[in-house]
Write a protein that holds these residues in place. Structure first.
Motif, PDB file in Angstrom:
ATOM      1  N   PRO A  87       0.835  -1.205   0.000  1.00  0.00           N
ATOM      2  CA  PRO A  87       0.000   0.000   0.000  1.00  0.00           C
ATOM      3  C   PRO A  87       0.875   1.261   0.000  1.00  0.00           C
ATOM      4  O   PRO A  87       1.775   1.396   0.833  1.00  0.00           O
ATOM      5  N   TRP A  88       0.621   2.140  -0.960  1.00  0.00           N
ATOM      6  CA  TRP A  88       1.362   3.389  -1.085  1.00  0.00           C
ATOM      7  C   TRP A  88       0.516   4.596  -0.707  1.00  0.00           C
ATOM      8  O   TRP A  88       1.029   5.588  -0.229  1.00  0.00           O
ATOM      9  N   VAL A  89      -0.786   4.518  -0.997  1.00  0.00           N
ATOM     10  CA  VAL A  89      -1.674   5.665  -0.791  1.00  0.00           C
ATOM     11  C   VAL A  89      -3.010   5.165  -0.254  1.00  0.00           C
ATOM     12  O   VAL A  89      -3.527   4.149  -0.727  1.00  0.00           O
ATOM     13  N   LEU A  90      -3.554   5.867   0.725  1.00  0.00           N
ATOM     14  CA  LEU A  90      -4.935   5.647   1.142  1.00  0.00           C
ATOM     15  C   LEU A  90      -5.753   6.736   0.468  1.00  0.00           C
ATOM     16  O   LEU A  90      -5.344   7.907   0.468  1.00  0.00           O
ATOM     17  N   ALA A  91      -6.868   6.373  -0.126  1.00  0.00           N
ATOM     18  CA  ALA A  91      -7.717   7.362  -0.798  1.00  0.00           C
ATOM     19  C   ALA A  91      -9.116   7.300  -0.200  1.00  0.00           C
ATOM     20  O   ALA A  91      -9.645   6.214   0.055  1.00  0.00           O
ATOM     21  N   ARG A  92      -9.691   8.464   0.013  1.00  0.00           N
ATOM     22  CA  ARG A  92     -11.048   8.569   0.564  1.00  0.00           C
ATOM     23  C   ARG A  92     -11.827   9.523  -0.335  1.00  0.00           C
ATOM     24  O   ARG A  92     -11.431  10.676  -0.519  1.00  0.00           O
ATOM     25  N   THR A  93     -12.927   9.025  -0.877  1.00  0.00           N
ATOM     26  CA  THR A  93     -13.766   9.812  -1.772  1.00  0.00           C
ATOM     27  C   THR A  93     -15.143   9.977  -1.158  1.00  0.00           C
ATOM     28  O   THR A  93     -15.738   9.010  -0.690  1.00  0.00           O
ATOM     29  N   ILE A  94     -15.636  11.216  -1.171  1.00  0.00           N
ATOM     30  CA  ILE A  94     -16.966  11.535  -0.663  1.00  0.00           C
ATOM     31  C   ILE A  94     -17.806  11.945  -1.867  1.00  0.00           C
ATOM     32  O   ILE A  94     -17.494  12.926  -2.550  1.00  0.00           O
ATOM     33  N   ILE A  95     -18.862  11.182  -2.137  1.00  0.00           N
ATOM     34  CA  ILE A  95     -19.728  11.447  -3.284  1.00  0.00           C
ATOM     35  C   ILE A  95     -21.127  11.767  -2.764  1.00  0.00           C
ATOM     36  O   ILE A  95     -21.831  10.884  -2.262  1.00  0.00           O
ATOM     37  N   PRO A  96     -21.551  13.045  -2.861  1.00  0.00           N
ATOM     38  CA  PRO A  96     -22.884  13.426  -2.391  1.00  0.00           C
ATOM     39  C   PRO A  96     -23.986  12.685  -3.153  1.00  0.00           C
ATOM     40  O   PRO A  96     -23.790  12.247  -4.297  1.00  0.00           O
ATOM     41  N   LEU A  97     -25.145  12.564  -2.519  1.00  0.00           N
ATOM     42  CA  LEU A  97     -26.262  11.821  -3.104  1.00  0.00           C
ATOM     43  C   LEU A  97     -26.643  12.319  -4.489  1.00  0.00           C
ATOM     44  O   LEU A  97     -26.875  11.520  -5.396  1.00  0.00           O
ATOM     45  N   ASP A  98     -26.709  13.645  -4.680  1.00  0.00           N
ATOM     46  CA  ASP A  98     -27.139  14.152  -5.988  1.00  0.00           C
ATOM     47  C   ASP A  98     -26.143  13.828  -7.101  1.00  0.00           C
ATOM     48  O   ASP A  98     -26.503  13.759  -8.263  1.00  0.00           O
ATOM     49  N   THR A  99     -24.886  13.589  -6.765  1.00  0.00           N
ATOM     50  CA  THR A  99     -23.881  13.223  -7.764  1.00  0.00           C
ATOM     51  C   THR A  99     -24.097  11.793  -8.253  1.00  0.00           C
ATOM     52  O   THR A  99     -23.675  11.425  -9.349  1.00  0.00           O
ATOM     53  N   LEU A 100     -24.789  10.985  -7.463  1.00  0.00           N
ATOM     54  CA  LEU A 100     -25.015   9.577  -7.828  1.00  0.00           C
ATOM     55  C   LEU A 100     -26.198   9.389  -8.777  1.00  0.00           C
ATOM     56  O   LEU A 100     -26.548   8.263  -9.097  1.00  0.00           O
ATOM     57  N   SER A 101     -26.790  10.475  -9.236  1.00  0.00           N
ATOM     58  CA  SER A 101     -27.916  10.346 -10.166  1.00  0.00           C
ATOM     59  C   SER A 101     -27.408  10.321 -11.608  1.00  0.00           C
ATOM     60  O   SER A 101     -26.267  10.701 -11.881  1.00  0.00           O
ATOM     61  N   GLY A 102     -28.235   9.853 -12.517  1.00  0.00           N
ATOM     62  CA  GLY A 102     -27.870   9.805 -13.931  1.00  0.00           C
ATOM     63  C   GLY A 102     -26.625   8.964 -14.162  1.00  0.00           C
ATOM     64  O   GLY A 102     -26.490   7.875 -13.614  1.00  0.00           O
ATOM     65  N   ARG A 103     -25.705   9.495 -14.964  1.00  0.00           N
ATOM     66  CA  ARG A 103     -24.464   8.760 -15.259  1.00  0.00           C
ATOM     67  C   ARG A 103     -23.607   8.544 -14.012  1.00  0.00           C
ATOM     68  O   ARG A 103     -22.775   7.644 -13.976  1.00  0.00           O
ATOM     69  N   GLY A 104     -23.821   9.373 -12.996  1.00  0.00           N
ATOM     70  CA  GLY A 104     -23.068   9.241 -11.758  1.00  0.00           C
ATOM     71  C   GLY A 104     -23.363   7.961 -10.991  1.00  0.00           C
ATOM     72  O   GLY A 104     -22.627   7.590 -10.086  1.00  0.00           O
TER      73      GLY A 104
END
Length: 173
Positions: A87-104
């Motif tokens: 392991p070289w990098v820990l990554a944390r992504t926060i994706i709001p609910l509205d971003t998960l609509s459509g192609r998201g």
């Protein structure tokens, strides 16, 4: 993740930790896809290990950065970016609910596909300015420094944080 103090630029962070140079400086300021930079430094293999994915509450600070309500759940993805089995990098992504609509909607089903590869292959996403973070490690293997940025696509946003582990920072460039 260990506690982090975020700065608007690498220069501001360096003023608070003058020894921040060399390998750490390179990774904190690297342009483009971090995934691609890591892949180029592998001797054998790059892979993604998914530590956690699911709906959770972001931290108050993450919600504030994204401009979402503090108690609103988001899709949170935590992974380890590994080079040559380490392991070289820990990554944390926060994706709001509205971003998960459509192609998201696809963002919930990346599995072991690197998010960076996905984002940089979809030209409608653009990256905002990088912020530099100085970590306050609790254990010896904890990250020492981090960076984060907001990616946006019209009205949709997500926050990507990348936390650099000592194993990567000890490697020559």
């Amino acid at each position: 993740m260990p506690p982090v103090r975020w700065y608007r630029s690498f220069r501001q962070a360096r003023l608070n930790r003058p020894a921040l140079a060399g390998t750490a400086a390179f990774w904190l300021q690297a342009e483009g896809s971090l995934t691609r930079h890591l892949q180029l430094r592998c001797r054998q293999r790059f892979h993604v290990e998914v530590a956690h994915e699911g709906f959770c509450l972001p931290t108050r600070e993450e919600a504030l950065t994204l401009g979402i309500p503090h108690r609103q759940r988001a899709w949170i993805r935590e992974v380890r970016l590994c080079g040559d089995g380490t392991p070289w990098v820990l990554a944390r992504t926060i994706i709001p609910l509205d971003t998960l609509s459509g192609r998201g909607r696809r963002l919930r089903h990346l599995g072991r596909v690197p998010l960076g590869a996905w984002l940089f292959s979809h030209r409608e996403w653009s990256r905002g300015p990088l912020q530099t973070g100085l970590c306050h490690p609790v254990r010896p293997g904890d990250p020492r420094c981090a960076r984060r940025s907001i990616f946006s696509n019209r009205d949709h946003r997500l926050l990507v944080g990348e936390y650099f582990l000592p194993e990567l920072l000890a490697r020559p460039l």
